[in-house]
Design a protein around this motif. Sequence first.
Motif, short mmCIF file in Angstrom:
data_model
loop_
_atom_site.label_atom_id
_atom_site.label_comp_id
_atom_site.label_asym_id
_atom_site.label_seq_id
_atom_site.Cartn_x
_atom_site.Cartn_y
_atom_site.Cartn_z
N MET A 28 0.84 -1.20 0.00
CA MET A 28 0.00 0.00 0.00
C MET A 28 0.88 1.25 0.00
O MET A 28 2.10 1.19 0.15
CB MET A 28 -0.91 0.00 1.23
CG MET A 28 -1.82 -1.21 1.34
SD MET A 28 -3.11 -1.24 0.08
CE MET A 28 -4.20 0.04 0.73
N SER A 29 0.24 2.40 -0.17
CA SER A 29 0.95 3.67 -0.14
C SER A 29 1.17 4.12 1.30
O SER A 29 0.61 3.56 2.24
CB SER A 29 0.15 4.72 -0.90
OG SER A 29 -1.14 4.88 -0.33
N ASP A 30 2.01 5.12 1.47
CA ASP A 30 2.22 5.71 2.79
C ASP A 30 0.90 6.22 3.35
O ASP A 30 -0.02 6.57 2.60
CB ASP A 30 3.22 6.85 2.71
CG ASP A 30 4.65 6.38 2.47
OD1 ASP A 30 4.88 5.16 2.47
OD2 ASP A 30 5.53 7.24 2.28
N HIS B 42 5.75 6.18 6.47
CA HIS B 42 6.38 7.21 5.64
C HIS B 42 7.60 6.61 4.97
O HIS B 42 8.44 5.98 5.63
CB HIS B 42 6.81 8.41 6.51
CG HIS B 42 7.55 9.46 5.73
ND1 HIS B 42 6.94 10.26 4.77
CD2 HIS B 42 8.86 9.84 5.75
CE1 HIS B 42 7.83 11.08 4.25
NE2 HIS B 42 9.00 10.85 4.83
N ALA B 43 7.68 6.77 3.65
CA ALA B 43 8.79 6.21 2.87
C ALA B 43 8.91 4.71 3.13
O ALA B 43 10.01 4.17 3.22
CB ALA B 43 10.10 6.93 3.17
N ARG B 44 7.77 4.05 3.24
CA ARG B 44 7.65 2.60 3.43
C ARG B 44 8.19 2.14 4.78
O ARG B 44 8.38 0.94 5.00
CB ARG B 44 8.34 1.82 2.31
CG ARG B 44 7.71 2.01 0.94
CD ARG B 44 8.19 0.94 -0.02
NE ARG B 44 7.64 -0.37 0.33
CZ ARG B 44 8.07 -1.52 -0.20
NH1 ARG B 44 9.09 -1.51 -1.06
NH2 ARG B 44 7.53 -2.66 0.15
N GLU C 193 9.29 15.59 18.97
CA GLU C 193 8.89 14.22 19.22
C GLU C 193 9.99 13.25 18.81
O GLU C 193 10.65 13.43 17.80
CB GLU C 193 7.62 13.88 18.43
CG GLU C 193 6.43 14.73 18.78
CD GLU C 193 5.28 14.51 17.79
OE1 GLU C 193 5.51 13.82 16.78
OE2 GLU C 193 4.19 15.04 18.03
N GLU C 194 10.17 12.24 19.63
CA GLU C 194 11.02 11.14 19.25
C GLU C 194 10.28 10.28 18.22
O GLU C 194 9.06 10.12 18.30
CB GLU C 194 11.37 10.29 20.47
CG GLU C 194 12.29 11.00 21.47
CD GLU C 194 13.69 11.21 20.90
OE1 GLU C 194 14.16 10.34 20.15
OE2 GLU C 194 14.28 12.24 21.21
N PRO C 195 10.99 9.72 17.26
CA PRO C 195 10.31 8.82 16.31
C PRO C 195 9.67 7.66 17.07
O PRO C 195 10.23 7.13 18.03
CB PRO C 195 11.44 8.34 15.41
CG PRO C 195 12.53 9.35 15.57
CD PRO C 195 12.42 9.86 16.96
N GLY C 196 8.47 7.28 16.66
CA GLY C 196 7.81 6.14 17.28
C GLY C 196 8.55 4.85 16.99
O GLY C 196 9.37 4.75 16.07
#
Length: 432
Positions: free
Chosen positions: A307-309, A322-324, A340-343
């Motif tokens: 699927m897409s982002d 995001h960006a797979r 925010e820290e990346p999840g």
Amino acid sequence: MQAERPVDLANPSGGGVVGLRGRLVTGVPGDPVIDDGTVVMAGGTIQWCGPTSDLPAGFDADIRRVPLILPGLVDVHCHGAGGDTFSADAEGARRAAGHHAAEGTTSVLASLVSAPSDVLLEQIAVLRDLVADGTLAGLHLEGPFITKSMCGAQDPAAIIDGDPALLKQWLEAGRGTVRSLTLAPETPHFAELVQLCRDYGVVPSLGHTNATAAQTRDVLAAEGGPEGDPGPWSATHLFNRMPALGHRAAGPVAVMLQAAEQSPGHMVLELIADGVHLDPEIVRMVFNLVGPRSIALITDAMAAAGMSDGHYTLGSLDVLVHARVARLAPARGAHAGDAEEPGAIAGATSFLLENVRRCVEWGIPLADAVAAASSTPARLMGLDRGAARVGAIAAGYRADVLVATEELELVQAYRAGTPQTQERNDRADSSV
């Protein structure tokens, strides 16, 4: 691998004879790539395979020339695809399994993340029917007897201490369809949980753990005993959501690597070779240390595969792709300007053939990468036994066969001899 018994190719069992000729990878560890091989399928099974020069006389059906022939791939850790998640939605689960089949994964275990017991029971009750009808190869419970500090993209509220009574209830509900359970060595009642796994034919898989090397070694050694082989183990996505391999604090990775090297097939290590979860050097290192008999390439794919982002869910949690790359979405109520820290990484978005292709690009021999995505995971879960054996190209096995280009782009996938998608003739010259 040639036929194990004589077959009458002039009158093959079943109908719909399909013959394929090209470079042949059987998927069996140790088997060489056959530069000019032929596979004959009929009646949903493989009737014959081997070097074309050995094809028995009297077979006069058309044989199509193709670039590369591989076994259908086997994914033992997968949460969904095509916008659907393996859950209590039967039709969504069918679509997800079909999406993987159309991309070359002809056998898939449906992985369920940690959830309240009533939710798991509902999911098991729905999905067991899809195992019974052959849509799925089995179920994998990824929790909830894991460690909260290593939960990753799982709901910490759903993680609980080991409870043998609950596990028995889930396994009974599965009616033999649960094939794997991820649990942490430090969870209470660990030994009782493992014994239940053995009693019900379930593979215990160590993961989502904060265990030390000593704890990991102790739980593996405790089951050995004087009676010999205690049964297979696996490691849930090795390296991910467990302490790092350090030179002073070795953690569980060092112990599991040694177990896999010392007893090939007894400890099988899951690897997510998607270029996000593991560096290529790590993947090469593990293949060089333990070999394909002890590695199961997996996807850990979630609904965003194919699927897409955008926004998706994994269990009860929101995921942003995001960006797979799938990560847990920021908490609701967070402001756009907040730092925010990346999840946490929340599963993956690749298909298994993509991961095989990456491994080959990273220097893993083609036959080894294919074996780690077919016969090894099939053997681990017992899918290479019984009436519908899968995981290799061998006489008598279910006719799960892939046609690919030399660049490992899929041309066609056969499942039980049935094409799974419109043939991608733009990718290969399939002339007779």
